[in-house]
Design a protein around this motif. Structure first.
Motif, PDB file in Angstrom:
ATOM      1  N   LYS A   1       7.815  -9.141  -9.848  1.00 35.66           N
ATOM      2  CA  LYS A   1       6.445  -9.474 -10.231  1.00 35.66           C
ATOM      3  C   LYS A   1       5.450  -8.623  -9.435  1.00 35.66           C
ATOM      4  O   LYS A   1       4.506  -8.071 -10.010  1.00 35.66           O
ATOM      5  CB  LYS A   1       6.188 -10.967  -9.985  1.00 35.66           C
ATOM      6  N   ARG A   2       5.642  -8.497  -8.150  1.00 39.41           N
ATOM      7  CA  ARG A   2       4.746  -7.675  -7.331  1.00 39.41           C
ATOM      8  C   ARG A   2       4.890  -6.200  -7.692  1.00 39.41           C
ATOM      9  O   ARG A   2       3.912  -5.462  -7.733  1.00 39.41           O
ATOM     10  CB  ARG A   2       4.998  -7.877  -5.843  1.00 39.41           C
ATOM     11  N   TRP A   3       6.131  -5.741  -7.944  1.00 41.55           N
ATOM     12  CA  TRP A   3       6.373  -4.347  -8.308  1.00 41.55           C
ATOM     13  C   TRP A   3       5.580  -3.992  -9.572  1.00 41.55           C
ATOM     14  O   TRP A   3       4.918  -2.967  -9.628  1.00 41.55           O
ATOM     15  CB  TRP A   3       7.865  -4.109  -8.517  1.00 41.55           C
ATOM     16  N   TYR A   4       5.646  -4.863 -10.583  1.00 44.89           N
ATOM     17  CA  TYR A   4       4.911  -4.603 -11.812  1.00 44.89           C
ATOM     18  C   TYR A   4       3.413  -4.557 -11.555  1.00 44.89           C
ATOM     19  O   TYR A   4       2.703  -3.720 -12.102  1.00 44.89           O
ATOM     20  CB  TYR A   4       5.236  -5.662 -12.868  1.00 44.89           C
ATOM     21  N   TRP A   5       2.929  -5.453 -10.742  1.00 47.61           N
ATOM     22  CA  TRP A   5       1.507  -5.484 -10.435  1.00 47.61           C
ATOM     23  C   TRP A   5       1.092  -4.214  -9.694  1.00 47.61           C
ATOM     24  O   TRP A   5       0.091  -3.584 -10.041  1.00 47.61           O
ATOM     25  CB  TRP A   5       1.180  -6.729  -9.608  1.00 47.61           C
ATOM     26  N   LEU A   6       1.862  -3.821  -8.678  1.00 47.55           N
ATOM     27  CA  LEU A   6       1.523  -2.634  -7.888  1.00 47.55           C
ATOM     28  C   LEU A   6       1.551  -1.376  -8.747  1.00 47.55           C
ATOM     29  O   LEU A   6       0.654  -0.528  -8.662  1.00 47.55           O
ATOM     30  CB  LEU A   6       2.486  -2.487  -6.706  1.00 47.55           C
TER      31      LEU A   6
ATOM     32  N   ASP B   1       0.825  -1.212   0.000  1.00 51.50           N
ATOM     33  CA  ASP B   1       0.000   0.000   0.000  1.00 51.50           C
ATOM     34  C   ASP B   1       0.857   1.257   0.000  1.00 51.50           C
ATOM     35  O   ASP B   1       0.493   2.263  -0.614  1.00 51.50           O
ATOM     36  CB  ASP B   1      -0.944   0.008   1.198  1.00 51.50           C
ATOM     37  N   THR B   2       1.989   1.211   0.677  1.00 53.38           N
ATOM     38  CA  THR B   2       2.898   2.359   0.695  1.00 53.38           C
ATOM     39  C   THR B   2       3.434   2.618  -0.709  1.00 53.38           C
ATOM     40  O   THR B   2       3.470   3.765  -1.172  1.00 53.38           O
ATOM     41  CB  THR B   2       4.061   2.109   1.680  1.00 53.38           C
ATOM     42  N   ILE B   3       3.819   1.564  -1.402  1.00 50.65           N
ATOM     43  CA  ILE B   3       4.326   1.714  -2.770  1.00 50.65           C
ATOM     44  C   ILE B   3       3.236   2.262  -3.682  1.00 50.65           C
ATOM     45  O   ILE B   3       3.459   3.194  -4.461  1.00 50.65           O
ATOM     46  CB  ILE B   3       4.875   0.369  -3.287  1.00 50.65           C
ATOM     47  N   LYS B   4       2.036   1.689  -3.596  1.00 49.09           N
ATOM     48  CA  LYS B   4       0.936   2.154  -4.451  1.00 49.09           C
ATOM     49  C   LYS B   4       0.615   3.620  -4.184  1.00 49.09           C
ATOM     50  O   LYS B   4       0.408   4.387  -5.125  1.00 49.09           O
ATOM     51  CB  LYS B   4      -0.320   1.298  -4.233  1.00 49.09           C
TER      52      LYS B   4
ATOM     53  N   ARG C   1       6.154  -0.807 -21.916  1.00 45.11           N
ATOM     54  CA  ARG C   1       7.136  -0.967 -22.989  1.00 45.11           C
ATOM     55  C   ARG C   1       8.576  -0.940 -22.478  1.00 45.11           C
ATOM     56  O   ARG C   1       9.492  -1.212 -23.263  1.00 45.11           O
ATOM     57  CB  ARG C   1       6.951   0.125 -24.029  1.00 45.11           C
ATOM     58  N   GLU C   2       8.783  -0.596 -21.213  1.00 47.23           N
ATOM     59  CA  GLU C   2      10.149  -0.501 -20.675  1.00 47.23           C
ATOM     60  C   GLU C   2      10.893  -1.820 -20.790  1.00 47.23           C
ATOM     61  O   GLU C   2      11.984  -1.890 -21.306  1.00 47.23           O
ATOM     62  CB  GLU C   2      10.122  -0.042 -19.211  1.00 47.23           C
ATOM     63  N   LYS C   3      10.333  -2.841 -20.224  1.00 44.26           N
ATOM     64  CA  LYS C   3      10.906  -4.179 -20.356  1.00 44.26           C
ATOM     65  C   LYS C   3       9.797  -5.193 -20.142  1.00 44.26           C
ATOM     66  O   LYS C   3       8.756  -4.859 -19.582  1.00 44.26           O
ATOM     67  CB  LYS C   3      12.088  -4.405 -19.422  1.00 44.26           C
ATOM     68  N   ARG C   4      10.037  -6.390 -20.538  1.00 40.89           N
ATOM     69  CA  ARG C   4       9.014  -7.427 -20.449  1.00 40.89           C
ATOM     70  C   ARG C   4       8.661  -7.695 -18.988  1.00 40.89           C
ATOM     71  O   ARG C   4       9.513  -8.019 -18.174  1.00 40.89           O
ATOM     72  CB  ARG C   4       9.533  -8.699 -21.107  1.00 40.89           C
ATOM     73  N   PRO C   5       7.369  -7.566 -18.646  1.00 44.42           N
ATOM     74  CA  PRO C   5       6.947  -7.822 -17.262  1.00 44.42           C
ATOM     75  C   PRO C   5       7.155  -9.286 -16.886  1.00 44.42           C
ATOM     76  O   PRO C   5       6.932 -10.175 -17.710  1.00 44.42           O
ATOM     77  CB  PRO C   5       5.462  -7.461 -17.244  1.00 44.42           C
ATOM     78  N   PRO C   6       7.556  -9.560 -15.661  1.00 40.45           N
ATOM     79  CA  PRO C   6       7.820 -10.943 -15.251  1.00 40.45           C
ATOM     80  C   PRO C   6       6.572 -11.815 -15.192  1.00 40.45           C
ATOM     81  O   PRO C   6       6.655 -13.016 -15.299  1.00 40.45           O
ATOM     82  CB  PRO C   6       8.456 -10.800 -13.868  1.00 40.45           C
ATOM     83  N   GLY C   7       5.401 -11.213 -15.036  1.00 38.20           N
ATOM     84  CA  GLY C   7       4.185 -12.008 -14.912  1.00 38.20           C
ATOM     85  C   GLY C   7       3.430 -12.146 -16.213  1.00 38.20           C
ATOM     86  O   GLY C   7       2.368 -12.751 -16.246  1.00 38.20           O
ATOM     87  N   GLY C   8       3.935 -11.565 -17.278  1.00 37.65           N
ATOM     88  CA  GLY C   8       3.248 -11.657 -18.562  1.00 37.65           C
ATOM     89  C   GLY C   8       2.322 -10.487 -18.797  1.00 37.65           C
ATOM     90  O   GLY C   8       2.136  -9.626 -18.015  1.00 37.65           O
TER      91      GLY C   8
END
Length: 181
Positions: free
Chosen positions: A150-155, A124-127, A174-181
């Motif tokens: 994976k969590r960073w990309y999701w958040l 929540d702090t990151i979001k 577009r920065e880089k391929r997300p780890p979770g797809g």
């Protein structure tokens, strides 16, 4: 004199249990002294964590107030007590991480002048940082608490979508391929 009293109570299981039941509801300092004098460090640590939570819920402790200093100190004391026993390594590490999170959140509240961080989770702090447009702080929290990619990309995706910042979301994708797809 209190040590003699605690020794007498500790020798009698019924008296000990009654004293603990009574002190849990009214006399936290006496209970903490009892636990420390009888070598029940983990119980004293749990009591300190409970006091910390009560400080957080205190209506006089508006977020960003100086009462967060004592809250952090209580959590750090609990960490030290847990660290003295080998059976409570998880509690020790958790208390240490919680104190670190409280310090980071307090710094964020001071820097943004908004009392919205303390008491929330790392995610929540990151979001909240991303929603407020403070990505540098979000990245700092991510690295300090070892948040997986994976969590960073999701958040970040959720936060950018929440504020409707579609251009930033497209750039991020577009920065880089997300780890979770």
């Amino acid at each position: 004199a209190p040590l003699d009293f605690f020794g007498v109570i500790n020798a009698r299981p019924l008296a000990r249990d009654l004293f603990i039941a009574y002190a849990r509801h009214s006399k936290h300092e006496a209970l903490k002294d009892f636990f420390l004098s009888t070598g029940r460090l983990q119980d004293a640590g749990f009591l300190l964590l409970k006091e910390s939570r009560e400080l957080e819920r205190n209506p006089m402790a508006s977020k960003g107030s100086p009462l967060h200093g004592p809250q952090v100190r209580l959590v750090e004391q609990a960490h030290r007590l847990f660290a003295e026993t080998k059976e409570h390594l998880f509690e020790s590490k958790s208390a240490e991480e919680h104190a670190k999170l409280l310090r980071v959140q307090h710094q964020l509240e001071v820097s943004t002048k908004q009392a919205i961080f303390v008491g929330s989770s790392v995610s929540d702090t990151i979001k909240t940082c991303i929603v407020m447009g403070n990505e540098r702080a979000a990245v700092k929290v991510k690295s300090e608490f070892k948040v997986p990619d994976k969590r960073w990309y999701w958040l970040k995706s959720c936060a950018l979508a929440t504020v409707g910042n579609w251009d930033a979301l497209e750039t991020f994708s577009r920065e880089k391929r997300p780890p979770g797809g």
